[in-house]
Design a protein around this motif. Structure first.
Motif, PDB file in Angstrom:
ATOM      1  N   THR A  45       0.573  -1.275   0.063  1.00  0.00           N
ATOM      2  CA  THR A  45       0.187  -0.092   0.058  1.00  0.00           C
ATOM      3  C   THR A  45       1.126   1.117  -0.101  1.00  0.00           C
ATOM      4  O   THR A  45       0.413   1.984  -0.391  1.00  0.00           O
ATOM      5  CB  THR A  45      -1.293  -0.283   1.039  1.00  0.00           C
ATOM      6  OG1 THR A  45      -2.232  -1.287   1.408  1.00  0.00           O
ATOM      7  CG2 THR A  45      -1.829   0.887   1.360  1.00  0.00           C
ATOM      8  N   ALA A  46       2.040   1.204   0.656  1.00  0.00           N
ATOM      9  CA  ALA A  46       3.181   2.655   0.688  1.00  0.00           C
ATOM     10  C   ALA A  46       3.980   2.405  -0.234  1.00  0.00           C
ATOM     11  O   ALA A  46       4.016   3.334  -0.922  1.00  0.00           O
ATOM     12  CB  ALA A  46       4.198   2.554   1.654  1.00  0.00           C
ATOM     13  N   VAL A  47       3.863   1.392  -1.369  1.00  0.00           N
ATOM     14  CA  VAL A  47       5.014   1.571  -2.667  1.00  0.00           C
ATOM     15  C   VAL A  47       4.286   2.000  -3.497  1.00  0.00           C
ATOM     16  O   VAL A  47       4.178   2.696  -4.538  1.00  0.00           O
ATOM     17  CB  VAL A  47       5.704   0.209  -3.041  1.00  0.00           C
ATOM     18  CG1 VAL A  47       6.358   0.245  -3.951  1.00  0.00           C
ATOM     19  CG2 VAL A  47       6.956  -0.064  -2.075  1.00  0.00           C
ATOM     20  N   THR A  48       2.591   1.301  -3.642  1.00  0.00           N
ATOM     21  CA  THR A  48       1.975   1.754  -5.174  1.00  0.00           C
ATOM     22  C   THR A  48       1.333   2.830  -5.101  1.00  0.00           C
ATOM     23  O   THR A  48       1.476   3.450  -6.630  1.00  0.00           O
ATOM     24  CB  THR A  48       0.600   0.943  -5.207  1.00  0.00           C
ATOM     25  OG1 THR A  48       0.929  -0.215  -4.515  1.00  0.00           O
ATOM     26  CG2 THR A  48       0.121   1.346  -6.168  1.00  0.00           C
ATOM     27  N   PRO A  49       1.189   4.277  -4.134  1.00  0.00           N
ATOM     28  CA  PRO A  49       1.229   4.976  -5.350  1.00  0.00           C
ATOM     29  C   PRO A  49       2.642   6.117  -5.861  1.00  0.00           C
ATOM     30  O   PRO A  49       2.167   7.482  -6.122  1.00  0.00           O
ATOM     31  CB  PRO A  49       0.871   5.671  -3.577  1.00  0.00           C
ATOM     32  CG  PRO A  49       0.417   4.909  -2.541  1.00  0.00           C
ATOM     33  CD  PRO A  49       1.257   4.131  -2.932  1.00  0.00           C
ATOM     34  N   VAL A 218      -5.449  17.527   2.116  1.00  0.00           N
ATOM     35  CA  VAL A 218      -4.679  18.560   1.378  1.00  0.00           C
ATOM     36  C   VAL A 218      -2.715  18.596   1.766  1.00  0.00           C
ATOM     37  O   VAL A 218      -1.853  18.213   1.217  1.00  0.00           O
ATOM     38  CB  VAL A 218      -4.628  19.768  -0.014  1.00  0.00           C
ATOM     39  CG1 VAL A 218      -3.783  20.307  -0.334  1.00  0.00           C
ATOM     40  CG2 VAL A 218      -5.761  20.133  -0.470  1.00  0.00           C
ATOM     41  N   LYS A 219      -3.114  19.438   3.535  1.00  0.00           N
ATOM     42  CA  LYS A 219      -1.640  19.495   4.053  1.00  0.00           C
ATOM     43  C   LYS A 219      -1.313  18.003   4.596  1.00  0.00           C
ATOM     44  O   LYS A 219      -0.537  18.188   4.879  1.00  0.00           O
ATOM     45  CB  LYS A 219      -2.245  20.341   5.503  1.00  0.00           C
ATOM     46  CG  LYS A 219      -2.270  21.548   4.624  1.00  0.00           C
ATOM     47  CD  LYS A 219      -2.492  23.069   5.835  1.00  0.00           C
ATOM     48  CE  LYS A 219      -2.876  24.155   5.575  1.00  0.00           C
ATOM     49  NZ  LYS A 219      -2.772  25.346   6.578  1.00  0.00           N
ATOM     50  N   GLY A 220      -2.167  17.068   4.651  1.00  0.00           N
ATOM     51  CA  GLY A 220      -2.556  16.132   5.715  1.00  0.00           C
ATOM     52  C   GLY A 220      -1.849  15.309   4.989  1.00  0.00           C
ATOM     53  O   GLY A 220      -1.336  13.729   4.927  1.00  0.00           O
ATOM     54  N   VAL A 221      -2.143  14.799   3.413  1.00  0.00           N
ATOM     55  CA  VAL A 221      -2.428  14.159   2.770  1.00  0.00           C
ATOM     56  C   VAL A 221      -0.537  13.280   2.621  1.00  0.00           C
ATOM     57  O   VAL A 221      -0.180  12.438   2.535  1.00  0.00           O
ATOM     58  CB  VAL A 221      -2.585  13.765   1.093  1.00  0.00           C
ATOM     59  CG1 VAL A 221      -1.728  13.018   0.491  1.00  0.00           C
ATOM     60  CG2 VAL A 221      -3.817  13.944   1.517  1.00  0.00           C
ATOM     61  N   PRO A 222      -0.385  14.218   2.526  1.00  0.00           N
ATOM     62  CA  PRO A 222       1.938  14.491   2.237  1.00  0.00           C
ATOM     63  C   PRO A 222       2.457  13.608   3.804  1.00  0.00           C
ATOM     64  O   PRO A 222       2.944  12.587   3.694  1.00  0.00           O
ATOM     65  CB  PRO A 222       2.776  15.093   2.086  1.00  0.00           C
ATOM     66  CG  PRO A 222       1.161  16.165   1.551  1.00  0.00           C
ATOM     67  CD  PRO A 222       0.256  15.646   2.288  1.00  0.00           C
ATOM     68  N   TYR A 223       1.675  13.580   5.003  1.00  0.00           N
ATOM     69  CA  TYR A 223       2.265  12.748   6.362  1.00  0.00           C
ATOM     70  C   TYR A 223       1.148  11.826   6.668  1.00  0.00           C
ATOM     71  O   TYR A 223       2.227  10.950   6.454  1.00  0.00           O
ATOM     72  CB  TYR A 223       1.221  14.185   7.291  1.00  0.00           C
ATOM     73  CG  TYR A 223       1.904  15.517   7.557  1.00  0.00           C
ATOM     74  CD1 TYR A 223       3.372  15.733   7.927  1.00  0.00           C
ATOM     75  CD2 TYR A 223       1.542  16.872   7.269  1.00  0.00           C
ATOM     76  CE1 TYR A 223       4.061  17.176   8.053  1.00  0.00           C
ATOM     77  CE2 TYR A 223       1.699  18.583   6.912  1.00  0.00           C
ATOM     78  CZ  TYR A 223       2.955  18.640   7.649  1.00  0.00           C
ATOM     79  OH  TYR A 223       3.856  19.386   7.473  1.00  0.00           O
ATOM     80  N   LEU A 224       0.453  12.100   5.583  1.00  0.00           N
ATOM     81  CA  LEU A 224      -0.046  10.564   5.757  1.00  0.00           C
ATOM     82  C   LEU A 224       0.462   9.408   5.053  1.00  0.00           C
ATOM     83  O   LEU A 224       1.495   8.144   5.948  1.00  0.00           O
ATOM     84  CB  LEU A 224      -0.898  10.121   5.552  1.00  0.00           C
ATOM     85  CG  LEU A 224      -2.171   9.012   5.329  1.00  0.00           C
ATOM     86  CD1 LEU A 224      -1.929   8.313   6.459  1.00  0.00           C
ATOM     87  CD2 LEU A 224      -3.490   9.222   4.004  1.00  0.00           C
ATOM     88  N   MET A 225       1.371   9.685   4.520  1.00  0.00           N
ATOM     89  CA  MET A 225       2.171   8.680   2.624  1.00  0.00           C
ATOM     90  C   MET A 225       3.547   8.745   4.214  1.00  0.00           C
ATOM     91  O   MET A 225       4.321   7.751   3.738  1.00  0.00           O
ATOM     92  CB  MET A 225       2.685   8.904   1.760  1.00  0.00           C
ATOM     93  CG  MET A 225       0.708  10.348   0.816  1.00  0.00           C
ATOM     94  SD  MET A 225       0.543   8.031   0.452  1.00  0.00           S
ATOM     95  CE  MET A 225       1.483   7.652  -0.820  1.00  0.00           C
ATOM     96  N   SER A 226       4.290   9.520   4.793  1.00  0.00           N
ATOM     97  CA  SER A 226       4.451   9.661   5.758  1.00  0.00           C
ATOM     98  C   SER A 226       4.933   8.841   6.602  1.00  0.00           C
ATOM     99  O   SER A 226       5.399   8.144   6.925  1.00  0.00           O
ATOM    100  CB  SER A 226       5.928  11.150   5.701  1.00  0.00           C
ATOM    101  OG  SER A 226       6.118  11.915   4.761  1.00  0.00           O
ATOM    102  N   VAL A 227       3.785   8.456   6.960  1.00  0.00           N
ATOM    103  CA  VAL A 227       3.780   7.710   8.514  1.00  0.00           C
ATOM    104  C   VAL A 227       3.386   6.132   7.584  1.00  0.00           C
ATOM    105  O   VAL A 227       3.614   5.772   8.182  1.00  0.00           O
ATOM    106  CB  VAL A 227       2.356   8.030   9.061  1.00  0.00           C
ATOM    107  CG1 VAL A 227       1.736   7.406  10.060  1.00  0.00           C
ATOM    108  CG2 VAL A 227       2.530   9.576   9.993  1.00  0.00           C
TER     109      VAL A 227
END
Length: 305
Positions: A45-49, A218-227
């Protein structure tokens, strides 16, 4: 996100009741397979995006759909028959294969840790593709190749939980597990990829609540991907180390697993014991993965890459 995926995999137990005669046995086996495959699923899930990064937003969902179809094809047309043949002809090979899968997870996780702390190796130069269609096809093909490896680990882990069932029940259970995992993983990936678009849409609404929610997305998606990336890496190392311990125990080398179990029980058992067990499995996984990564890099240097 990780807990949601594990919960989804636990629900596979209910779905498999439609596909197998031994309802309780298949349900329990699928539930165990889902939990044990958590590290692979979270990493997938983390790799595919990243495979849709740099492409047109209009093509994001179609690309994810193409990758999902490739994943289903990997699991049902290639890996499932291979798993059934393996179960019938060489069931003794399951533990060594799980050890190989665990070692691969440890290696992948350790590589990411080394890259994060600055120990990454030089990137391999690739031909630059400027044609959008060719670039999309290249990324889809790369994603499906990566998925094949991760799917192979998932199917072997799942097979290990259903070896006591008949060949028909094994096939039905593995098919349901494959479909449920693929739908869950790529459904979540689609939500993640389009979350920023949803955020932008809401941010342009008149409602103050909608605008706040949109800006938050919008602000949270990059943090979500990092987590998600950090959780996926940790899960890979932990699950990989656990697979090494338990598979080694099955082939007669049980001292490390017994020691870890003893330390976990000495810590108090229960939730604390589980945390200690996972931590020790993770430490083992990180050590093994780092050793494999070092060997791989040394071989690459000797070959001039």
């Amino acid at each position: 996100m990780a807990s949601g995926l594990v919960a989804l995999l636990d629900d596979i137990a209910g779905l498999t009741r439609l596909a197998a005669a031994s309802l309780d046995d298949v349900g329990a086996a699928a539930s165990k397979a889902g939990v044990k495959a958590a590290g692979v699923v979270v990493d997938d899930t983390a790799v595919t995006p990243r495979y849709v990064t740099g492409l047109s937003p209009k093509r994001e969902l179609p690309i994810i759909g193409r990758i999902a179809l490739g994943s289903i094809r990997n699991k049902l047309l290639f890996l499932l028959p291979a798993a059934l043949i393996l179960s019938a002809v060489a069931p003794w090979a399951l533990a060594p294969l799980l050890m190989l899968g665990g070692a691969f997870l440890c290696f992948e996780g350790a590589e990411k840790v080394l890259e994060a702390v600055g120990g990454h190796h030089a990137p391999v130069e690739e031909d630059v593709v400027t044609d959008p269609v060719a670039l999309e096809n290249q990324k889809v093909a790369g994603a499906i190749r990566t998925d094949f490896i991760l799917s192979a680990e998932i199917m072997v882990i799942a097979l290990r939980q259903v070896t006591e069932l008949s060949i028909v029940e094994q096939a039905a259970a593995l098919a349901v597990v494959a479909i449920a995992i693929t739908a869950g993983v790529y459904g979540v990936v689609a939500l993640i990829v389009k979350a920023d678009d949803v955020g932008l849409y809401l941010a342009q609404r008149r409602s103050g609540v909608a605008r706040r929610v949109g800006r938050g997305l919008v602000k949270g998606v990059p943090y979500l991907m990092s987590v998600l990336s950090v959780v996926g890496t940790a899960a890979m190392i932990w699950v990989g180390g656990g697979l090494l311990l338990h598979s080694a125990e099955e082939i007669g080398f049980g001292r490390p697993a017994h020691w870890v179990h003893h330390v976990a029980e000495g810590a108090g058992g229960g939730a604390i014991g589980w945390i200690v067990n996972a931590a020790l499995s993770g430490v083992l996984g990180l050590i093994v993965g780092a050793i494999i990564a070092w060997v791989v890099h040394q071989v690459a240097k000797m070959r001039g890459h």
